[in-house]
Motif scaffolding. Structure first.
Motif, PDB file in Angstrom:
ATOM      1  N   PHE A  22       0.828  -1.204   0.000  1.00  0.00           N
ATOM      2  CA  PHE A  22       0.000   0.000   0.000  1.00  0.00           C
ATOM      3  C   PHE A  22       0.866   1.259   0.000  1.00  0.00           C
ATOM      4  CE2 PHE A  22      -2.339   3.378   2.325  1.00  0.00           C
ATOM      5  CZ  PHE A  22      -3.258   3.653   1.323  1.00  0.00           C
ATOM      6  N   LEU A  23       1.907   1.279   0.832  1.00  0.00           N
ATOM      7  CA  LEU A  23       2.804   2.425   0.853  1.00  0.00           C
ATOM      8  C   LEU A  23       3.495   2.590  -0.507  1.00  0.00           C
ATOM      9  CD1 LEU A  23       4.283   1.969   4.432  1.00  0.00           C
ATOM     10  CD2 LEU A  23       2.881   3.885   3.646  1.00  0.00           C
ATOM     11  N   ALA A  24       3.822   1.467  -1.151  1.00  0.00           N
ATOM     12  CA  ALA A  24       4.405   1.523  -2.492  1.00  0.00           C
ATOM     13  C   ALA A  24       3.386   2.046  -3.500  1.00  0.00           C
ATOM     14  CB  ALA A  24       4.896   0.137  -2.907  1.00  0.00           C
ATOM     15  N   TYR A  25       2.135   1.670  -3.305  1.00  0.00           N
ATOM     16  CA  TYR A  25       1.059   2.144  -4.190  1.00  0.00           C
ATOM     17  C   TYR A  25       0.900   3.664  -4.077  1.00  0.00           C
ATOM     18  CZ  TYR A  25      -3.626   2.440  -6.297  1.00  0.00           C
ATOM     19  OH  TYR A  25      -4.707   2.764  -7.087  1.00  0.00           O
ATOM     20  N   LEU A  26       0.994   4.185  -2.863  1.00  0.00           N
ATOM     21  CA  LEU A  26       0.926   5.636  -2.670  1.00  0.00           C
ATOM     22  C   LEU A  26       2.036   6.326  -3.463  1.00  0.00           C
ATOM     23  CD1 LEU A  26       0.201   5.908   1.172  1.00  0.00           C
ATOM     24  CD2 LEU A  26      -1.395   6.394  -0.693  1.00  0.00           C
ATOM     25  N   GLU A  27       3.211   5.719  -3.470  1.00  0.00           N
ATOM     26  CA  GLU A  27       4.333   6.279  -4.228  1.00  0.00           C
ATOM     27  C   GLU A  27       4.089   6.158  -5.728  1.00  0.00           C
ATOM     28  OE1 GLU A  27       7.277   8.581  -4.350  1.00  0.00           O
ATOM     29  OE2 GLU A  27       7.142   7.644  -2.370  1.00  0.00           O
ATOM     30  N   LEU A  28       3.584   5.022  -6.145  1.00  0.00           N
ATOM     31  CA  LEU A  28       3.345   4.793  -7.569  1.00  0.00           C
ATOM     32  C   LEU A  28       2.323   5.774  -8.128  1.00  0.00           C
ATOM     33  CD1 LEU A  28       4.240   2.802  -9.839  1.00  0.00           C
ATOM     34  CD2 LEU A  28       2.172   1.492  -9.326  1.00  0.00           C
ATOM     35  N   ARG A  29       1.354   6.160  -7.302  1.00  0.00           N
ATOM     36  CA  ARG A  29       0.318   7.101  -7.750  1.00  0.00           C
ATOM     37  C   ARG A  29       0.894   8.474  -8.117  1.00  0.00           C
ATOM     38  NH1 ARG A  29      -3.668   8.870  -5.022  1.00  0.00           N
ATOM     39  NH2 ARG A  29      -5.597   8.295  -6.119  1.00  0.00           N
ATOM     40  N   LYS A  30       2.106   8.760  -7.672  1.00  0.00           N
ATOM     41  CA  LYS A  30       2.751  10.031  -7.994  1.00  0.00           C
ATOM     42  C   LYS A  30       3.362  10.034  -9.391  1.00  0.00           C
ATOM     43  CE  LYS A  30       4.158  10.799  -3.160  1.00  0.00           C
ATOM     44  NZ  LYS A  30       5.332  10.982  -2.269  1.00  0.00           N
ATOM     45  N   LYS A  36      -1.835   5.607 -16.906  1.00  0.00           N
ATOM     46  CA  LYS A  36      -1.644   4.801 -18.106  1.00  0.00           C
ATOM     47  C   LYS A  36      -1.236   3.357 -17.794  1.00  0.00           C
ATOM     48  CE  LYS A  36      -2.244   8.044 -21.296  1.00  0.00           C
ATOM     49  NZ  LYS A  36      -3.274   7.946 -22.358  1.00  0.00           N
ATOM     50  N   ILE A  37      -0.960   3.082 -16.536  1.00  0.00           N
ATOM     51  CA  ILE A  37      -0.555   1.720 -16.160  1.00  0.00           C
ATOM     52  C   ILE A  37      -1.794   0.836 -16.092  1.00  0.00           C
ATOM     53  CG2 ILE A  37       0.615   0.272 -14.456  1.00  0.00           C
ATOM     54  CD1 ILE A  37       2.002   2.789 -13.410  1.00  0.00           C
ATOM     55  N   SER A 140      18.826   0.684 -14.035  1.00  0.00           N
ATOM     56  CA  SER A 140      17.838   1.146 -13.055  1.00  0.00           C
ATOM     57  C   SER A 140      16.650   0.194 -12.999  1.00  0.00           C
ATOM     58  CB  SER A 140      17.349   2.554 -13.402  1.00  0.00           C
ATOM     59  OG  SER A 140      16.443   2.509 -14.490  1.00  0.00           O
ATOM     60  N   VAL A 141      15.959   0.231 -11.868  1.00  0.00           N
ATOM     61  CA  VAL A 141      14.790  -0.636 -11.714  1.00  0.00           C
ATOM     62  C   VAL A 141      13.715  -0.282 -12.730  1.00  0.00           C
ATOM     63  CG1 VAL A 141      13.716   0.821  -9.936  1.00  0.00           C
ATOM     64  CG2 VAL A 141      13.151  -1.604 -10.039  1.00  0.00           C
ATOM     65  N   SER A 142      13.591   0.992 -13.088  1.00  0.00           N
ATOM     66  CA  SER A 142      12.608   1.402 -14.097  1.00  0.00           C
ATOM     67  C   SER A 142      12.893   0.748 -15.444  1.00  0.00           C
ATOM     68  CB  SER A 142      12.609   2.926 -14.254  1.00  0.00           C
ATOM     69  OG  SER A 142      12.274   3.561 -13.050  1.00  0.00           O
ATOM     70  N   GLU A 143      14.186   0.663 -15.788  1.00  0.00           N
ATOM     71  CA  GLU A 143      14.569   0.001 -17.040  1.00  0.00           C
ATOM     72  C   GLU A 143      14.330  -1.492 -16.960  1.00  0.00           C
ATOM     73  OE1 GLU A 143      18.215   2.830 -18.589  1.00  0.00           O
ATOM     74  OE2 GLU A 143      18.584   1.483 -16.900  1.00  0.00           O
ATOM     75  N   ARG A 144      14.628  -2.081 -15.818  1.00  0.00           N
ATOM     76  CA  ARG A 144      14.455  -3.521 -15.639  1.00  0.00           C
ATOM     77  C   ARG A 144      12.990  -3.945 -15.756  1.00  0.00           C
ATOM     78  NH1 ARG A 144      18.769  -6.216 -12.562  1.00  0.00           N
ATOM     79  NH2 ARG A 144      20.498  -4.757 -12.330  1.00  0.00           N
ATOM     80  N   LEU A 145      12.102  -3.123 -15.225  1.00  0.00           N
ATOM     81  CA  LEU A 145      10.688  -3.509 -15.192  1.00  0.00           C
ATOM     82  C   LEU A 145       9.955  -3.223 -16.499  1.00  0.00           C
ATOM     83  CD1 LEU A 145       9.737  -2.435 -11.550  1.00  0.00           C
ATOM     84  CD2 LEU A 145      10.213  -4.726 -12.418  1.00  0.00           C
ATOM     85  N   GLY A 146      10.568  -2.465 -17.381  1.00  0.00           N
ATOM     86  CA  GLY A 146       9.974  -2.257 -18.696  1.00  0.00           C
ATOM     87  C   GLY A 146       9.053  -1.054 -18.783  1.00  0.00           C
ATOM     88  N   GLN A 147       8.703  -0.721 -20.012  1.00  0.00           N
ATOM     89  CA  GLN A 147       7.921   0.480 -20.288  1.00  0.00           C
ATOM     90  C   GLN A 147       6.434   0.183 -20.449  1.00  0.00           C
ATOM     91  OE1 GLN A 147       9.944   1.882 -23.862  1.00  0.00           O
ATOM     92  NE2 GLN A 147      11.268   3.206 -22.655  1.00  0.00           N
ATOM     93  N   ILE A 148       5.653   1.261 -20.454  1.00  0.00           N
ATOM     94  CA  ILE A 148       4.220   1.162 -20.721  1.00  0.00           C
ATOM     95  C   ILE A 148       3.878   2.041 -21.925  1.00  0.00           C
ATOM     96  CG2 ILE A 148       3.499   0.636 -18.349  1.00  0.00           C
ATOM     97  CD1 ILE A 148       2.808   3.668 -18.091  1.00  0.00           C
ATOM     98  N   ASN A 149       2.763   1.743 -22.564  1.00  0.00           N
ATOM     99  CA  ASN A 149       2.273   2.590 -23.643  1.00  0.00           C
ATOM    100  C   ASN A 149       1.621   3.831 -23.044  1.00  0.00           C
ATOM    101  OD1 ASN A 149       3.041   0.824 -25.704  1.00  0.00           O
ATOM    102  ND2 ASN A 149       1.126  -0.325 -25.563  1.00  0.00           N
ATOM    103  N   THR A 150       2.054   4.997 -23.490  1.00  0.00           N
ATOM    104  CA  THR A 150       1.441   6.238 -23.017  1.00  0.00           C
ATOM    105  C   THR A 150       0.573   6.887 -24.089  1.00  0.00           C
ATOM    106  OG1 THR A 150       3.387   7.528 -23.677  1.00  0.00           O
ATOM    107  CG2 THR A 150       3.331   6.678 -21.419  1.00  0.00           C
ATOM    108  N   LEU A 151       0.792   6.471 -25.340  1.00  0.00           N
ATOM    109  CA  LEU A 151      -0.009   7.001 -26.444  1.00  0.00           C
ATOM    110  C   LEU A 151      -0.029   5.983 -27.566  1.00  0.00           C
ATOM    111  CD1 LEU A 151      -1.542   9.439 -27.670  1.00  0.00           C
ATOM    112  CD2 LEU A 151       0.642  10.191 -28.636  1.00  0.00           C
ATOM    113  N   GLN A 152      -1.212   5.749 -28.097  1.00  0.00           N
ATOM    114  CA  GLN A 152      -1.356   4.811 -29.209  1.00  0.00           C
ATOM    115  C   GLN A 152      -2.412   5.356 -30.161  1.00  0.00           C
ATOM    116  OE1 GLN A 152      -1.586   0.772 -27.903  1.00  0.00           O
ATOM    117  NE2 GLN A 152      -2.094  -0.042 -29.919  1.00  0.00           N
TER     118      GLN A 152
END
Length: 218
Positions: A22-30, A36-37, A140-152
């Motif tokens: 949950f605390l991680a979710y609060l961070e992710l919401r920022k 887009k996730i 970085s962890v962001s690179e390791r976990l991969g990208q998301i589509n932000t526009l299609q």
């Protein structure tokens, strides 16, 4: 009826405080692209970032943050003049120097609000920036976990990393190093103050519904 509602609110808040996800979710919401996730990938990003931070914590000897800074040749500056209130620390890298700047006023505000020793907050802030320094030396962890589509649109795709996963991993790193009962972004929130806790409970219910989604990895 109001008393029962208050009790239920306190129970829910207490449960959320101790929940790393949950605390991680609060961070992710920022994150800029949180909206887009896909719901099914929320837990993937949370769990991946938490695991990465914990693993990186285990790669360093369990010594104090100050000792780690000495070993990594990091200069620490305690900034007592800046009125910075929202940032606890920052990492400054040049070709010659590695510097971590700790913002005293920001930490003092948190110490007073949560009744936490200032020395403990300084340790957490140092470790948070040490994590980012160590992360700079690898993928970085962001690179390791991969990208998301932000526009299609009409076959055109724009993708982006979920950069807030770096902060989640840093929190997990600090928790593991300091053996805290919760992620240190716990100190960013007011858990027992009227509207603040009510908002957290609303987000908590949103979080629970997201966690019930089947996990889809990239």
């Amino acid at each position: 009826m109001h008393a029962i509602s208050s009790i239920n609110t306190n129970v829910e808040t207490t449960q959320m405080e101790a929940d790393d996800r949950f605390l991680a979710y609060l961070e992710l919401r920022k994150d800029t692209f949180f909206h887009k996730i896909p719901s099914q990938k929320i837990r993937y990003y949370i769990d991946g970032a938490l695991a990465y931070g914990k693993r990186l914590a285990a790669t360093q000897d369990f010594v104090s943050a100050t000792e780690l800074c000495n070993r990594l040749d990091v200069t620490v500056i305690k900034d007592t003049e800046s009125e910075m209130r929202t940032v606890r620390g920052s990492l400054e890298l040049t070709k010659k120097d590695q510097t971590i700047r700790i913002y005293h006023q920001s930490l003092l505000q948190i110490a007073r609000h949560h009744n936490v020793p200032l020395a403990q907050l300084e340790e957490a802030a140092l470790l948070h920036e040490i994590f980012h320094l160590l992360e700079e030396q690898t993928q970085s962890v962001s690179e390791r976990l991969g990208q998301i589509n932000t526009l299609q649109f009409l076959g055109f795709k724009r993708r982006a990393m979920v950069r807030q996963t770096r902060e989640i991993a840093a929190h997990a790193f600090v928790k593991e190093r300091m053996q805290l009962p919760y992620l240190p972004n716990y100190w960013d929130y007011s858990w027992n103050e009227g509207n603040g806790s009510e908002e957290l409970i609303a987000i908590g219910r949103e979080f629970q519904s997201r966690m019930e989604e089947p996990v889809v990895e990239l």
